[in-house]
Write a protein that holds these residues in place. Structure first.
Motif, short mmCIF file in Angstrom:
data_model
loop_
_atom_site.label_atom_id
_atom_site.label_comp_id
_atom_site.label_asym_id
_atom_site.label_seq_id
_atom_site.Cartn_x
_atom_site.Cartn_y
_atom_site.Cartn_z
N PHE A 194 0.85 -1.19 0.00
CA PHE A 194 0.00 0.00 0.00
C PHE A 194 0.88 1.24 0.00
CE2 PHE A 194 -3.61 -2.24 2.48
CZ PHE A 194 -4.23 -2.58 1.30
N ARG A 195 0.68 2.11 -0.97
CA ARG A 195 1.35 3.41 -0.97
C ARG A 195 0.91 4.17 0.28
NH1 ARG A 195 2.87 7.03 -5.15
NH2 ARG A 195 4.17 8.67 -4.21
N ALA A 196 1.85 4.78 0.98
CA ALA A 196 1.52 5.48 2.23
C ALA A 196 2.44 6.67 2.42
CB ALA A 196 1.64 4.53 3.41
N LEU A 197 1.89 7.73 3.00
CA LEU A 197 2.66 8.89 3.41
C LEU A 197 2.51 9.04 4.91
CD1 LEU A 197 1.50 9.52 0.37
CD2 LEU A 197 2.51 11.75 0.79
N ILE A 198 3.60 9.35 5.59
CA ILE A 198 3.56 9.48 7.04
C ILE A 198 4.20 10.79 7.45
CG2 ILE A 198 5.74 8.22 7.41
CD1 ILE A 198 4.39 7.06 9.98
N SER A 199 3.61 11.42 8.45
CA SER A 199 4.21 12.62 9.03
C SER A 199 4.15 12.54 10.54
CB SER A 199 3.50 13.89 8.54
OG SER A 199 2.22 14.00 9.12
N MET A 206 7.59 11.32 5.32
CA MET A 206 8.18 10.44 4.31
C MET A 206 7.09 9.85 3.42
SD MET A 206 11.18 8.39 6.42
CE MET A 206 10.00 7.38 7.34
N ASP A 207 7.49 9.48 2.24
CA ASP A 207 6.64 8.77 1.29
C ASP A 207 7.20 7.36 1.18
OD1 ASP A 207 4.94 7.98 -0.73
OD2 ASP A 207 5.60 9.50 -2.18
N GLY A 208 6.32 6.38 1.05
CA GLY A 208 6.81 5.01 0.98
C GLY A 208 5.72 4.00 0.72
N GLU A 209 5.98 2.77 1.10
CA GLU A 209 5.06 1.66 0.85
C GLU A 209 4.94 0.82 2.11
OE1 GLU A 209 2.94 -0.17 -2.62
OE2 GLU A 209 4.17 1.63 -2.46
N LEU A 210 3.71 0.53 2.51
CA LEU A 210 3.47 -0.41 3.59
C LEU A 210 3.48 -1.82 3.00
CD1 LEU A 210 0.55 1.21 5.62
CD2 LEU A 210 2.89 0.86 6.41
#
Length: 325
Positions: A32-37, A73-77
């Motif tokens: 799953f594409r995910a962004l976290i802050s 960050m931008d990333g993948e779960l």
């Protein structure tokens, strides 16, 4: 002023996996594409479409304590199981909350594979070129000694390494991403490129959408080891000329079709059912599919019809097998 997560930058599909000069490449993960802050202790974990996912992944929220404050960050779960990316485990976790989410985190822990840096200790980094964002992201991992649930996505400008990544399909890696070294992070813009690993294989036509005279898509099957015809996926919508050609090769199902009484969803994970017409499971077709599979071995994404294989019989088609566990 409050800082908010931007829309994710997107990618355009390309048919060639060659790494161009001035570009870097990363593996494309099946997750799953995910962004976290993280901002003053508040953690936001958002999907590509804006869904808040923090409640479903408490281990990611807890792990955010390792990150610098005011960082995004931008990333993948992803979830790993028996040495392979297990998308269906990840999918099952989305509906969990509270104690259920905590139990699932213990059973199928997720990792956040970071591939871009959007903010660092209060500084918006989206205007930095990729090479600078990448160096800063690597520095965060090194200086903070980040550990699970964090993982740093590999990145390379070496064509030989890119060719090696193309062999990772067996563990569920989908393909490659390409990012120009001097490109900034542009929310909602398709400025990256992606290449999906695809294979050419065969399947049996067991049903269609549309009419027998003008099929819209083909529902495909394969026999399992017990001799039962199992549904393995559906083609993309057929062009008119292809539809006409295939129509002349199909016969309406006679009594005793193995899929009698079955229902089929409009897409992987969709609750919408298709209106289908069963046909005699005699026609073999050649299709192109990517590496994404569910737990039973079905193709998660639509297959691309290449051609009818009149030289093959259903017995020549590969058996239905689930991914290794």
């Amino acid at each position: 002023m409050t800082w908010t997560l931007p829309e994710p930058m997107l990618a355009t599909s390309v048919p060639d996996p060659a790494l161009r000069p001035g570009w870097a490449s990363e593996p494309k993960w099946d997750g799953f594409r995910a962004l976290i802050s993280v901002d003053a202790g508040r953690v936001v974990l958002r999907s590509r479409r804006g869904t808040e996912m923090a409640a479903s992944f408490p281990e990611i929220v807890a792990g955010a304590a390792q990150l610098p404050d005011a960082t995004a960050m931008d990333g993948e779960l992803v979830v790993w199981e028996a040495g392979r990316l297990a998308f269906e485990r990840l999918q099952n976790r989305l509906q969990r909350r509270g104690a259920g989410a905590s139990r699932a985190a213990g059973e199928w822990p997720a990792h956040f594979v970071a591939f871009d840096l959007l903010r660092l200790s209060g500084t918006d980094t989206t205007g930095w070129p990729y090479r600078r964002r990448r160096a800063a992201l690597e520095s965060v991992f090194a200086s903070r000694r980040l550990s699970a649930p964090w993982a740093l996505c590999p990145s390379t400008t070496d064509p030989d390494t890119v060719r090696e990544w193309l062999t990772w399909a067996s563990v569920g890696m989908e393909g490659l991403l390409f990012k120009r070294l001097d490109s900034v992070y542009e929310p909602a813009v398709r400025g990256w490129r992606k290449y999906k690993v695809r294979e050419t294989t065969e399947a049996i036509v067991g049903a269609i959408t549309g009419s027998l005279a003008a099929p819209s898509s083909l529902l495909l099957g394969r026999y399992d080891d017990h001799g039962r015809l199992q549904y393995t996926g559906r083609t993309t919508t057929l062009a008119q000329a292809v539809s006409s050609a295939v129509a002349g090769l199909l016969d309406l199902a006679r009594r005793g079709h193995p899929w009698t009484g079955w229902s089929f969803s409009a897409g992987w994970g969709s609750r919408e059912t298709l209106d289908v017409t069963l046909v005699e499971p005699e026609l073999v077709v050649e299709v192109g599919v990517d590496v994404a599979r569910d737990a039973s071995g079905r193709w998660r994404h639509p297959a691309r019809l290449h051609r009818a294989r009149l030289d093959l019989s259903p017995g020549d088609v590969p058996r239905m097998t689930a991914p290794p566990r």
